[in-house]
Design an enzyme around this catalytic site. Structure first.
Site, mmCIF file in Angstrom:
data_model
loop_
_atom_site.group_PDB
_atom_site.id
_atom_site.type_symbol
_atom_site.label_atom_id
_atom_site.label_comp_id
_atom_site.label_asym_id
_atom_site.label_seq_id
_atom_site.Cartn_x
_atom_site.Cartn_y
_atom_site.Cartn_z
ATOM 1 N N ARG A 46 0.860 -1.191 0.000
ATOM 2 C CA ARG A 46 0.000 0.000 0.000
ATOM 3 C C ARG A 46 0.895 1.239 0.000
ATOM 4 N NH1 ARG A 46 -1.415 1.717 4.640
ATOM 5 N NH2 ARG A 46 -2.118 -0.276 5.473
ATOM 6 N N TYR A 98 -16.880 16.352 -14.689
ATOM 7 C CA TYR A 98 -17.297 14.950 -14.745
ATOM 8 C C TYR A 98 -18.357 14.691 -13.658
ATOM 9 C CZ TYR A 98 -16.961 9.894 -14.427
ATOM 10 O OH TYR A 98 -17.262 8.557 -14.394
ATOM 11 N N ASP A 170 -8.023 18.546 -13.849
ATOM 12 C CA ASP A 170 -8.341 17.212 -14.372
ATOM 13 C C ASP A 170 -7.981 17.230 -15.860
ATOM 14 O OD1 ASP A 170 -9.555 14.982 -15.529
ATOM 15 O OD2 ASP A 170 -11.242 14.997 -14.130
ATOM 16 N N LYS A 195 -9.178 6.211 -19.201
ATOM 17 C CA LYS A 195 -9.525 6.727 -20.521
ATOM 18 C C LYS A 195 -8.305 6.643 -21.450
ATOM 19 C CE LYS A 195 -13.228 7.468 -18.148
ATOM 20 N NZ LYS A 195 -13.547 8.718 -17.500
HETATM 21 C C1 LIG Z 1 -13.995 9.059 -16.126
HETATM 22 C C2 LIG Z 1 -13.590 10.366 -15.595
HETATM 23 C C3 LIG Z 1 -13.308 10.525 -14.221
HETATM 24 C C4 LIG Z 1 -13.468 9.405 -13.227
HETATM 25 O O1 LIG Z 1 -12.556 8.390 -13.454
HETATM 26 P P1 LIG Z 1 -12.805 6.829 -13.118
HETATM 27 O O2 LIG Z 1 -11.558 6.200 -13.580
HETATM 28 O O3 LIG Z 1 -14.025 6.410 -13.882
HETATM 29 O O4 LIG Z 1 -13.020 6.741 -11.644
HETATM 30 C C5 LIG Z 1 -12.865 11.770 -13.799
HETATM 31 N N1 LIG Z 1 -12.747 12.798 -14.660
HETATM 32 C C6 LIG Z 1 -13.026 12.685 -15.974
HETATM 33 C C7 LIG Z 1 -12.860 13.864 -16.864
HETATM 34 C C8 LIG Z 1 -13.460 11.470 -16.487
HETATM 35 O O5 LIG Z 1 -13.752 11.366 -17.788
#
Ligand SMILES: *Cc1c(COP(=O)(O)O)cnc(C)c1O
Length: 378
Positions: A46, A98, A170, A195
């Site tokens: 961890r 998001y 982000d 993604k």
């Molecule tokens: C999908 C997404 C998230 C969340 O991510 P997960 O891997 O699904 O927990 C956060 N920000 C954006 C812009 C996203 O497209």
């Protein structure tokens, strides 16, 4: 080292003992200590794991940061970063972030009195207006989902500096290949690596990068305390994905440009949202802060019925949430990703019933165009 080279050689490559070219998967929870408290860099997975550490080194290098951190999902990364704040603090956030980030702030962290204001951050004046005495962080997503709105990161840096705020970005949609927020003044950059960074629809994961030792220490403390770490297998899969990130992003962007050119000419398409279009409200800013416009497009076909029809008829666009993979994905934000937003709020944001969102993949673009052509015809 330039970006493409970092993707292949960045971080820790290979295995010193055997010469294995890829980083081994250290499927291990604990490590033998040579004496009490005398361990060889790792004590418990961890806290630290060599495979995860290699990935964390690569993401730090790609974002031009000094430290990286890997988490079990994008939301785990965002939650851990939010733990830097405390009860009574206030966060200003992009209004069309998001959905999961919105839910975390409004349904979970509000219960701990972490306060929030959502505002259109593409308008810096509005951001200044909502800053309060207890505002501690400015949280930006750019481009956003699904209208690809652009926020000026240099302006946000100015505002954050002036009010002594932590600037968190982000960077999921742009990826470090096209946009490096730390270079533009952000303190923390984070990703849903589920993604583009993973890129193959096979891992759920989150990444964080910072450029200050002080922040890195705090985030490592939280990563270890909260414990939402990424496992070694998934860390390895992400490193494998990163090796082709540049190639994928370039192929995706080339396909996207051709699809956009096709869509803007189509008489059933009322509007097309893509930051690479000169008519897009964020075009100039996007051009000034990113080297590419990405692979997300939204377009409005005028009605929910036609949109659903198109989604039913397409063959090469997989009907699914998520984005950023080698395969093209298609969705209807009003009925899928944004269904939980009240209808009038959706309309306010410009998310109409006929709005289709596409995450462009690396298929032959001619197949993609022909597929949309047959789906859009009567
Ligand atoms: C999908 C997404 C998230 C969340 O991510 P997960 O891997 O699904 O927990 C956060 N920000 C954006 C812009 C996203 O497209």
């Amino acid at each position: 080292m330039r970006s493409k080279t970092k993707m292949v050689h960045g971080g820790i490559t290979g295995d010193e003992q055997t010469g294995a070219v890829s980083v081994p998967i250290y499927q291990v929870s604990t490590y033998k200590q040579d004496g009490v408290g005398n361990f060889r860099g790792y004590e418990y997975s961890r806290t630290g794991n060599p495979t995860r550490h290699a990935l964390e080194t690569v993401i730090a290098s790609l974002e031009n940061g000094t430290h990286g951190f890997a988490f079990g999902s994008g939301m785990a990364a965002i939650t851990t970063v939010m733990m830097l704040l405390k009860s009574g603090d206030h966060v200003v956030m992009t209004d069309d972030v998001y959905g999961g980030s919105f839910r975390l702030m409004t349904k979970v962290l509000e219960r701990f009195d972490l306060q929030n204001t959502f505002v259109d951050t593409s308008n810096p004046e509005k951001v200044e207006e909502v800053i309060q005495e207890n505002t501690k962080a400015l949280y930006i997503e750019t481009p956003t989902n699904p209208l690809l709105k652009i926020t000026d990161l240099r302006k946000m840096t100015e505002i954050a500096k002036k009010h002594n705020l932590l600037l968190i970005v982000d960077n999921t949609f742009a990826t470090p290949y096209w946009q490096q927020p730390l270079d533009l003044g952000a303190d923390i950059v984070l990703h849903s690596a589920t993604k583009y960074i993973g890129g193959h629809s096979d891992v759920v994961s989150g990444l964080v990068a910072v450029k200050s030792d002080e922040l890195a220490e705090k985030i490592h403390f939280l990563q270890n305390s909260v414990g939402a770490v990424l496992g070694p297998q998934d860390s390895w899969l992400l490193m494998r994905g990163i090796k082709t990130l540049a190639l994928r992003m370039e192929a995706i962007e080339m396909n996207t440009r051709k699809l956009v050119s096709y869509l803007v000419e189509h008489d059933k398409v009322k509007s097309v949202f893509y930051p690479g279009l000169e008519s897009h409200s964020g075009y100039e800013i996007a051009k000034g802060q990113s080297t590419g416009f990405g692979g997300m497009i939204s377009f409005d076909v005028g009605s929910g019925e036609l949109a659903e029809e198109v989604l039913k008829k397409v063959n090469y666009f997989t009907l699914a949430e998520s984005l950023g993979a080698v395969e093209s994905l298609i969705s209807l934000p009003a009925k899928m990703t944004h269904a939980s937003i009240p209808a009038d709020r959706r309309r306010e944001l410009g998310i109409t019933e006929g709005l289709i969102r596409v995450s462009v993949g690396i298929e032959d673009v001619q197949d993609l165009i022909e597929d949309l052509e047959q789906a859009l015809c009567d």
